[in-house]
Design an enzyme around this catalytic site. Structure first.
Site, mmCIF file in Angstrom:
data_model
loop_
_atom_site.group_PDB
_atom_site.id
_atom_site.type_symbol
_atom_site.label_atom_id
_atom_site.label_comp_id
_atom_site.label_asym_id
_atom_site.label_seq_id
_atom_site.Cartn_x
_atom_site.Cartn_y
_atom_site.Cartn_z
ATOM 1 C CD GLU A 207 0.816 0.537 -4.142
ATOM 2 O OE1 GLU A 207 1.703 1.283 -3.668
ATOM 3 O OE2 GLU A 207 0.287 -0.392 -3.505
ATOM 4 C CB ALA B 248 -0.958 0.010 1.190
#
Length: 351
Positions: free
Chosen positions: A278, A99
């Site tokens: 990400e 994450a």
């Protein structure tokens, strides 16, 4: 003039990704708090520093960031700071490295452990203003008098803990901030493909981002090269470099331009850092769309102007089969793989 059918494409992508999301959402889904980090910092008598944290290094530069944070916080040269592999023997109850939050959480844990060390060294520094790091550390392991009492030294192996701060989001009323901050970036890729040999080239790449490091090169390889292929019996066909194309130096754009936004500070993280996972990975999808545009240009010459399916990753086989011509029309089903397996140790695939 090109002697082979070469087509060009340009892909552009903008991303805005929220980071450090509210912990209650994770707890409600998984039943436990996942976004947290612990770190253990050792300072040895020679002044060297050893870091242990609960994040996993996967090529994203996480260890480097931890070393930099400790070096700045302790005021020592970066060569004096070392890291060890993640282990529950030193740091228990590890959280997932995911994450895009692991770097931030572990940096904060290390920063707090280093702050504890500096607080414990404060009296020794006051007693020896002209000393250096090695002098203060050596004194910390020796008995000394403090307010007429004999002290037996100080501990220089503290632990630090960090967790995602509350964003003020009310899950019941669905109001408030779901994220602590956002990471923004944009990327533009220029590609060229050889419709006959199915090869591709990336002449130029322009990226602008809010962070100090981007993993664009690694992410581009993820969008173009690796694809797991299985036989009808579930046997993995792509088991090594002989069965699929691995990323190489030639996949890096010939002209690689990266610009970092100035003034994009982030007071909610260590040294204004931002996530490096990400965000650049998503930006690499622009090279995939650039290749799809080039394939679209090749298909238009065959009279195919409608929409078509082109799945990621954009492997060499998909590029060739996407450029429809008299050769690809001889293949009955371009997405099918006919497999002949004499045994699990002798398995080959044919188009």
């Amino acid at each position: 003039m090109a002697l082979v059918p070469v087509k060009f494409g340009i892909g552009f992508l903008f991303v805005r990704i929220g980071l450090q999301f509210y912990n209650e959402l994770i707890s409600s889904q998984y039943g436990f708090l996942t976004m947290q980090a612990e770190a253990l910092v050792h300072v040895y008598m020679d002044g060297s520093v050893l870091l242990t944290h609960d994040a996993t290094e996967m090529g994203q530069g996480l260890h480097t960031r931890m070393v930099q944070v400790a070096s700045i916080a302790l005021g020592v040269h970066i060569e004096r700071v070392n890291t060890t592999e993640t282990s529950t023997a030193t740091v228990p109850n590890l959280s997932v490295t995911a994450a895009s939050a692991s770097s931030y959480l572990n940096e904060m844990a290390i920063l707090r452990a280093c702050a504890t060390i500096m607080e414990r060294l404060k009296l020794l520094q006051m007693r020896n203003y002209d000393g250096v790091w090695e002098d203060w550390i050596s004194a910390g392991y020796k008995p000394y008098f403090l307010y007429s009492y004999l002290s037996s030294g100080i501990s220089l192996s503290p632990k630090g803990f960090s967790t995602t701060s509350n964003t003020g989001f009310d899950s019941g009323k669905v109001v408030g901030n779901l994220y602590n901050y956002f990471t923004r970036g944009a990327a533009c890729f220029e590609v060229e493909i050889d419709c006959l040999t199915r090869d591709h080239n990336v002449p130029r790449n322009d990226v602008i981002f809010q962070i100090r490091r981007t993993d664009i090169a690694m992410a581009v390889g993820n969008s173009l090269n690796p694809e797991q292929r299985y036989s009808p019996d579930g046997f993995l066909l792509t088991r090594g470099p002989g069965a699929y194309r691995i990323p190489a130096f030639t996949d890096i754009p010939l002209e690689f331009n990266v610009s970092l936004l100035r003034g994009a500070s982030n007071p909610k993280a260590v040294h204004s850092s931002k996530a490096i996972g990400e965000p650049p990975l998503f930006l690499s999808a622009s090279v995939f769309y650039a290749i799809k545009e080039a394939v679209k240009a090749a298909r238009s010459e065959s009279g195919l102007t409608g929409s078509f399916r082109f799945d990621s990753p954009a492997t060499a086989m998909k590029i060739r089969m996407g450029c429809v011509d008299q050769f690809t029309e001889q293949v009955h089903d371009p997405n099918a793989t006919r497999v002949k397996c004499a045994s699990s140790l002798n398995c080959t695939s044919q188009l």
